[in-house]
Design an enzyme around this catalytic site. Structure first.
Site, PDB file in Angstrom:
ATOM      1  N   CYS A 283       0.815  -1.227   0.000  1.00 56.85           N
ATOM      2  CA  CYS A 283       0.000   0.000   0.000  1.00 56.85           C
ATOM      3  C   CYS A 283       0.847   1.275   0.000  1.00 56.85           C
ATOM      4  CB  CYS A 283      -0.941  -0.004   1.194  1.00 56.85           C
ATOM      5  SG  CYS A 283      -0.210  -0.648   2.697  1.00 56.85           S
TER       6      CYS A 283
ATOM      7  N   HIS B  80      -3.131   6.091   4.728  1.00 50.68           N
ATOM      8  CA  HIS B  80      -1.693   6.202   4.992  1.00 50.68           C
ATOM      9  C   HIS B  80      -1.202   7.571   4.524  1.00 50.68           C
ATOM     10  CE1 HIS B  80      -1.677   2.092   5.988  1.00 50.68           C
ATOM     11  NE2 HIS B  80      -0.963   1.566   5.017  1.00 50.68           N
TER      12      HIS B  80
END
Ligand code: A2P
Length: 332
Positions: free
Chosen positions: A129, A242
């Site tokens: 990710c 994130h």
């Protein structure tokens, strides 16, 4: 064949559930959707459109009629079952790190290196990710100015670890707020109201596996072993999204004005950079936007070709499930 039999392996996990949602949102041409997980979840019901689908236990016979299998149940499951799925005739898109650095396995971000998809042996890897969001933001710079150096620090949410980590942050937060002692099972330390400068295990060189993934995967996706890149990855008490602070040094000069102009036109990127009004990408915005958000763009005051930026994306969607479904769309 215009409709496909698709399986989601790890369908009860945070990424697997997102995969099912995204297949529905994007109207993926499905003939049949098979939801697989461990025996613990067999019989659980997950909705797909108006259908209530029953989760089945993953076995070696699960792939007999499957065309495309989206795996997100961790490396151990991928290593065991992905080759079985390929043998049964399926193409595997694997969200784990099991095959990412394998030379015969393409590592794909559709906005960055779609042409690498032409050569595969049945398994295609979905990058980590934190890698996906960084390479999407840096690709336009790489193309027009070249990149010599990348220094990245990440601030990663707990959903990147999985559903047990989401539960751990919730339970620990409640405990701390009620003056009780929190217990840690998923992480080596308390994550609530804390920051952990460790994601995954340490390697012999002092870096964590997550940091080395970011380094190796970026070079593979950019097809460039020369880029000098170093990383520090941290886990923060955020549920979703994130964030990354990225510093880079380009080969050629590029102005911030020009870069902003490019980002405004680049598909898959949302420029959020209006400091006069305190606007920049925030982790909570990743629940609304699927694009990789870029902001806080500024020239380094000490290095003529240095640029600082802040990058945020939804780790479960663009960082995992959405990227995997986009790979499946490219395939078909
Ligand atoms: P289960 O819910 O039955 O444990 P997450 O990444 O959110 O932790 O989710 C992991 C996913 O992988 C879940 O769907 C989980 O199923 C699945 N999974 C974990 N271990 C296995 C296994 N041995 N066989 C099949 N599925 C597994």
């Amino acid at each position: 064949m215009s409709e496909f039999n698709v399986a989601v392996v790890g369908a009860t996990g945070v990424v697997g559930r997102e995969m099912v949602k995204i297949l529905e949102e994007r109207e993926f041409p499905l003939n049949n959707l098979t939801l697989l997980a461990s025996e613990r979840s067999a019989g659980e019901i997950i909705n797909y459109r108006e259908n209530k689908l029953e989760v089945q236990e993953l076995t070696k016979d699960s792939f007999n009629t499957i065309d495309i299998a989206l795996f997100s149940a961790g490396s151990t499951v991928s290593k065991k079952y992905a080759p079985i799925a390929v043998k049964s005739g399926a193409i595997v898109i694997d969200n784990s790190s099991a095959f990412r650095m394998d030379k015969s396995v393409p590592l794909i971000v559709p906005e960055v290196n779609p042409s690498d998809l032409t050569r595969h042996n049945g398994i295609i890897a979905n990058p980590n990710c934190s890698t996906i969001q960084m390479v999407i933001a840096l690709k336009p710079i790489l193309d027009i100015a070249g990149i010599n150096r990348i220094i990245v620090s990440t601030y990663q949410s707990v959903s990147g670890t999985g559903k047990d980590a989401v539960t751990e942050l919730t339970e620990q937060s409640l405990k701390v707020l009620n003056n009780k002692k929190p217990k840690s099972k998923v992480y080596p330390h308390q994550i609530a109201f804390n920051v952990l400068p460790q994601i995954d295990e340490f390697e012999g060189n002092g870096f964590t596996k997550e940091e080395m993934k970011l380094i190796h995967e970026t070079k593979k996706i950019f097809n460039n072993k020369q880029i000098r890149i170093t990383a520090t990855t941290a886990r923060v008490p955020v549920f979703y999204g994130h964030s990354e602070s990225v510093y880079l040094v380009t080969d050629k000069k590029i102005t911030i004005k020009k870069l902003k102009g490019i980002y405004i036109k680049t598909k898959g990127i949302r420029l959020v950079d209006d400091i006069a009004n305190n606007k920049y990408p925030l982790a909570i915005m990743s629940e609304t936007y699927d694009e990789v958000m870029v902001g806080r763009l500024r020239k380094d005051l000490t290095e003529p070709n240095g640029i600082n930026m802040w990058i945020v994306a939804n780790n479960l969607r663009k960082g995992a499930a959405l990227n995997a479904v986009q790979i499946a769309e490219l395939l078909i």
